[in-house]
Motif scaffolding. Structure first.
Motif, short mmCIF file in Angstrom:
data_model
loop_
_atom_site.label_atom_id
_atom_site.label_comp_id
_atom_site.label_asym_id
_atom_site.label_seq_id
_atom_site.Cartn_x
_atom_site.Cartn_y
_atom_site.Cartn_z
N UNK A 1 1.29 1.00 7.92
CA UNK A 1 1.67 1.69 6.69
C UNK A 1 3.17 1.90 6.75
N UNK A 2 3.84 1.49 5.70
CA UNK A 2 5.29 1.62 5.63
C UNK A 2 5.63 2.62 4.53
N UNK B 1 2.44 -5.18 4.15
CA UNK B 1 1.57 -4.10 4.59
C UNK B 1 1.53 -3.03 3.49
N UNK B 2 0.61 -2.12 3.64
CA UNK B 2 0.51 -1.04 2.66
C UNK B 2 1.82 -0.26 2.68
N UNK C 1 1.87 -2.91 -3.99
CA UNK C 1 0.82 -3.89 -3.70
C UNK C 1 1.30 -4.87 -2.62
N UNK C 2 0.37 -5.29 -1.81
CA UNK C 2 0.69 -6.30 -0.79
C UNK C 2 0.86 -7.64 -1.51
#
Length: 107
Positions: A5-6, A51-52, A104-105
């Motif tokens: 998660x970023x 990534x999310x 969104x990825x």
């Protein structure tokens, strides 16, 4: 596979927003601020991520305390007064509004 998660924080500053006296009271200031928010959201929604990602947009505005209508405008659309400082003879208020969303990825 593990997913990460970023968190991304992006800041913008609203500078010298003014509405001519003859046009005040018609919601133009609120519309200008809404357009600025939409612009910031659109710009950040286009980031590519693997990534999310939670994106937080911080919109900042500084206005003299003596401009009562301007201070009311920022407060009426969700800006919080973060601090006050003295600039010469003027007392200045610093406002901030945070907007967050998940990006969104993109593959």
């Amino acid at each position: 596979s593990s997913s990460s998660v970023v968190v991304v924080v992006v800041e913008y500053e609203i500078q010298r927003l003014a509405v001519d006296e003859r046009c005040r009271g018609k919601g133009l200031g609120k519309r200008f601020l809404r357009v600025a928010e939409e612009y910031a959201r659109r710009e950040q929604a286009s980031i590519e991520t693997e990534s999310t990602t939670t994106v937080t947009i911080k919109l900042w505005a500084i206005t003299p305390e003596c401009l009562v209508a301007a201070n009311r405008l920022y407060e009426s659309v969700g800006y919080r007064k973060e601090e006050t400082f003295q600039a010469g003879s003027l007392c200045m208020n610093v406002y901030c509004k945070s907007l967050s969303f998940k990006a969104e990825v993109k593959q």
